[in-house]
Design a protein around this motif. Structure first.
Motif, PDB file in Angstrom:
ATOM      1  N   ALA A  34       0.747  -1.128   0.113  1.00 12.00           N
ATOM      2  CA  ALA A  34       0.127  -0.081   0.100  1.00 12.00           C
ATOM      3  C   ALA A  34       0.893   1.238  -0.050  1.00 12.00           C
ATOM      4  O   ALA A  34       0.344   2.425  -0.816  1.00 12.00           O
ATOM      5  N   ILE A  35       1.931   1.279   0.848  1.00 10.77           N
ATOM      6  CA  ILE A  35       2.728   2.418   0.823  1.00 10.77           C
ATOM      7  C   ILE A  35       3.601   2.538  -0.646  1.00 10.77           C
ATOM      8  O   ILE A  35       3.692   3.688  -1.040  1.00 10.77           O
ATOM      9  N   LEU A  77       7.303   7.566  -0.099  1.00  8.56           N
ATOM     10  CA  LEU A  77       7.154   6.593   0.921  1.00  8.56           C
ATOM     11  C   LEU A  77       6.287   7.360   2.125  1.00  8.56           C
ATOM     12  O   LEU A  77       5.845   6.618   2.792  1.00  8.56           O
ATOM     13  N   HIS A  78       6.523   8.615   1.904  1.00  6.14           N
ATOM     14  CA  HIS A  78       5.618   9.512   3.083  1.00  6.14           C
ATOM     15  C   HIS A  78       4.335   9.397   2.875  1.00  6.14           C
ATOM     16  O   HIS A  78       3.566   9.982   3.664  1.00  6.14           O
ATOM     17  N   MET A  79       3.704   9.166   1.534  1.00  7.02           N
ATOM     18  CA  MET A  79       2.681   9.767   1.009  1.00  7.02           C
ATOM     19  C   MET A  79       1.487   8.911   1.615  1.00  7.02           C
ATOM     20  O   MET A  79       0.383   9.709   1.983  1.00  7.02           O
ATOM     21  N   MET A  80       1.383   7.816   1.922  1.00  7.38           N
ATOM     22  CA  MET A  80       0.258   6.969   2.404  1.00  7.38           C
ATOM     23  C   MET A  80      -0.185   7.493   3.777  1.00  7.38           C
ATOM     24  O   MET A  80      -1.330   8.064   4.140  1.00  7.38           O
ATOM     25  N   ARG A  81       0.949   7.636   4.727  1.00  8.59           N
ATOM     26  CA  ARG A  81       0.572   8.004   6.071  1.00  8.59           C
ATOM     27  C   ARG A  81       0.242   9.660   6.025  1.00  8.59           C
ATOM     28  O   ARG A  81      -0.727   9.955   6.719  1.00  8.59           O
ATOM     29  N   SER A  82       0.761  10.188   5.170  1.00  3.81           N
ATOM     30  CA  SER A  82       0.271  11.741   4.922  1.00  3.81           C
ATOM     31  C   SER A  82      -1.350  11.913   4.394  1.00  3.81           C
ATOM     32  O   SER A  82      -1.924  12.559   5.054  1.00  3.81           O
ATOM     33  N   LEU A  83      -1.676  11.012   3.381  1.00  7.61           N
ATOM     34  CA  LEU A  83      -3.045  11.151   2.999  1.00  7.61           C
ATOM     35  C   LEU A  83      -3.858  10.449   4.288  1.00  7.61           C
ATOM     36  O   LEU A  83      -4.913  11.346   4.211  1.00  7.61           O
ATOM     37  N   ARG A  84      -3.572   9.647   4.766  1.00  5.97           N
ATOM     38  CA  ARG A  84      -4.402   9.260   5.945  1.00  5.97           C
ATOM     39  C   ARG A  84      -4.763  10.199   7.001  1.00  5.97           C
ATOM     40  O   ARG A  84      -5.846  10.331   7.342  1.00  5.97           O
ATOM     41  N   TRP A 143      16.348   2.960   1.360  1.00  5.99           N
ATOM     42  CA  TRP A 143      15.009   2.746   1.144  1.00  5.99           C
ATOM     43  C   TRP A 143      14.441   1.715   2.251  1.00  5.99           C
ATOM     44  O   TRP A 143      13.308   2.282   2.759  1.00  5.99           O
ATOM     45  N   TYR A 144      15.205   1.065   2.762  1.00  2.85           N
ATOM     46  CA  TYR A 144      14.672   0.143   3.833  1.00  2.85           C
ATOM     47  C   TYR A 144      14.445   0.643   5.024  1.00  2.85           C
ATOM     48  O   TYR A 144      13.415   0.716   5.722  1.00  2.85           O
ATOM     49  N   ARG A 145      15.475   1.701   5.531  1.00  5.42           N
ATOM     50  CA  ARG A 145      15.386   2.517   6.760  1.00  5.42           C
ATOM     51  C   ARG A 145      14.293   3.452   6.542  1.00  5.42           C
ATOM     52  O   ARG A 145      13.653   3.743   7.703  1.00  5.42           O
ATOM     53  N   PHE A 146      14.077   4.225   5.348  1.00  3.23           N
ATOM     54  CA  PHE A 146      12.807   4.976   5.434  1.00  3.23           C
ATOM     55  C   PHE A 146      11.480   4.299   5.541  1.00  3.23           C
ATOM     56  O   PHE A 146      10.502   4.543   6.233  1.00  3.23           O
ATOM     57  N   LEU A 147      11.376   3.133   4.835  1.00  2.90           N
ATOM     58  CA  LEU A 147      10.245   2.266   4.719  1.00  2.90           C
ATOM     59  C   LEU A 147      10.028   1.741   6.222  1.00  2.90           C
ATOM     60  O   LEU A 147       8.693   1.824   6.736  1.00  2.90           O
ATOM     61  N   ARG A 148      11.100   1.257   6.913  1.00  4.08           N
ATOM     62  CA  ARG A 148      10.749   0.675   8.353  1.00  4.08           C
ATOM     63  C   ARG A 148      10.232   1.814   9.136  1.00  4.08           C
ATOM     64  O   ARG A 148       9.464   1.517   9.858  1.00  4.08           O
ATOM     65  N   SER A 149      10.834   3.008   9.015  1.00  7.12           N
ATOM     66  CA  SER A 149      10.297   4.317   9.721  1.00  7.12           C
ATOM     67  C   SER A 149       8.923   4.402   9.513  1.00  7.12           C
ATOM     68  O   SER A 149       8.319   4.753  10.598  1.00  7.12           O
ATOM     69  N   ILE A 195       6.568   2.587   8.342  1.00  3.93           N
ATOM     70  CA  ILE A 195       5.745   1.440   9.266  1.00  3.93           C
ATOM     71  C   ILE A 195       5.668   1.698  10.534  1.00  3.93           C
ATOM     72  O   ILE A 195       4.429   1.553  11.060  1.00  3.93           O
ATOM     73  N   LEU A 196       6.907   2.089  11.195  1.00  3.14           N
ATOM     74  CA  LEU A 196       6.625   2.227  12.695  1.00  3.14           C
ATOM     75  C   LEU A 196       5.581   3.448  12.963  1.00  3.14           C
ATOM     76  O   LEU A 196       4.943   3.508  13.846  1.00  3.14           O
ATOM     77  N   LEU A 197       5.796   4.320  12.223  1.00  5.10           N
ATOM     78  CA  LEU A 197       5.213   5.816  12.305  1.00  5.10           C
ATOM     79  C   LEU A 197       3.772   5.787  12.027  1.00  5.10           C
ATOM     80  O   LEU A 197       2.788   6.327  12.724  1.00  5.10           O
ATOM     81  N   TYR A 198       3.336   4.792  11.156  1.00  6.42           N
ATOM     82  CA  TYR A 198       1.957   4.554  10.771  1.00  6.42           C
ATOM     83  C   TYR A 198       1.424   3.925  11.987  1.00  6.42           C
ATOM     84  O   TYR A 198       0.268   4.298  12.263  1.00  6.42           O
ATOM     85  N   HIS A 199       2.006   2.901  12.612  1.00  2.00           N
ATOM     86  CA  HIS A 199       1.395   2.130  13.626  1.00  2.00           C
ATOM     87  C   HIS A 199       1.252   3.031  14.918  1.00  2.00           C
ATOM     88  O   HIS A 199       0.370   3.098  15.768  1.00  2.00           O
TER      89      HIS A 199
END
Length: 217
Positions: A49-50, A166-173, A198-204, A206-210
């Motif tokens: 989804a991200i 990678l920041h877009m999904m959380r921002s739109l939510r 990429w992995y570090r930003f994605l992991r971040s 995911i954690l921030l989304y939760h």
């Protein structure tokens, strides 16, 4: 009791204990396995989804482009912030938005992100009167709560959100949870191209989304 009987009894006792242990642990282990599968499925869905939201560009026009702050160094927008500003300027020049809305407060002795963003947009040819700012926010959720106030005060109803893919999904939510009418406009270029970054930003993300799901910020 003979030695043979003793060995046989010990074997039987060991076998019985193993059966009882399996009987007691069978359902907890199955439950743990099911939960592990569900967790893996959720994380996989979240990653997909991200990626989808980060690669989806809107075709709609809007009243403003909300540019999320991304740091200022020695008075200048960071590379990531500069990419967001330039993309927003392109949207403005293409007639996709009527105004830009820069967000972000000051950190340390640096100027507010919104002010640095405004200055860069002006240098790129956007008229000052076409730029709105808010300088109170220091998190993504605050970016939107403060941007919404500015939009309401200026009669703006729709917005394109400009940020990293990678920041877009959380921002739109976050924006939609505030009742804002938004669509995504991720920057064409990202500064997280190699696997490690990429992995570090994605992991971040995911954690921030939760964290957002749990605490609302």
């Amino acid at each position: 009791m003979s030695g043979l009987d003793s060995v046989t009894d010990e074997d039987w006792l060991g076998s019985w204990l193993m059966r009882e242990a399996w009987r007691l642990l069978r359902w907890p282990l199955r439950l743990l396995g099911a939960l592990s599968i569900l967790l893996a499925g959720w994380l996989l869905w979240l990653v997909v989804a991200i990626q989808i939201d980060g690669g989806r560009h809107s075709t709609r026009n809007a009243d403003v482009a909300i540019v999320l702050g991304a740091g200022v160094t020695r008075g200048e927008p960071s590379a990531a912030f500069d990419a967001r500003i330039r993309h927003a300027v392109d949207l403005y020049k293409a007639g996709r938005v009527h105004r830009l809305l820069m967000t972000g407060t000051a950190f340390g002795r640096e100027p507010a992100e919104a002010l640095a963003g405004r200055d860069r947009a002006i240098a790129l040819g956007v008229p000052p009167q076409a730029i709105l700012i808010e300088t109170q926010s220091w998190t993504t959720s605050m970016n939107f709560s403060e941007a919404r106030k500015v939009m309401q005060a200026n009669g703006a109803k729709t917005a394109l959100v400009v940020t990293e893919p990678l920041h877009m999904m959380r921002s739109l939510r976050m924006a939609r949870d505030l009742g804002m009418d938004v669509a995504g406009e991720p920057t064409p270029a990202t500064f997280y191209q190699d696997w490690g970054s990429w992995y570090r930003f994605l992991r971040s993300e995911i954690l921030l989304y939760h964290r957002y799901l749990a605490y609302g910020y």
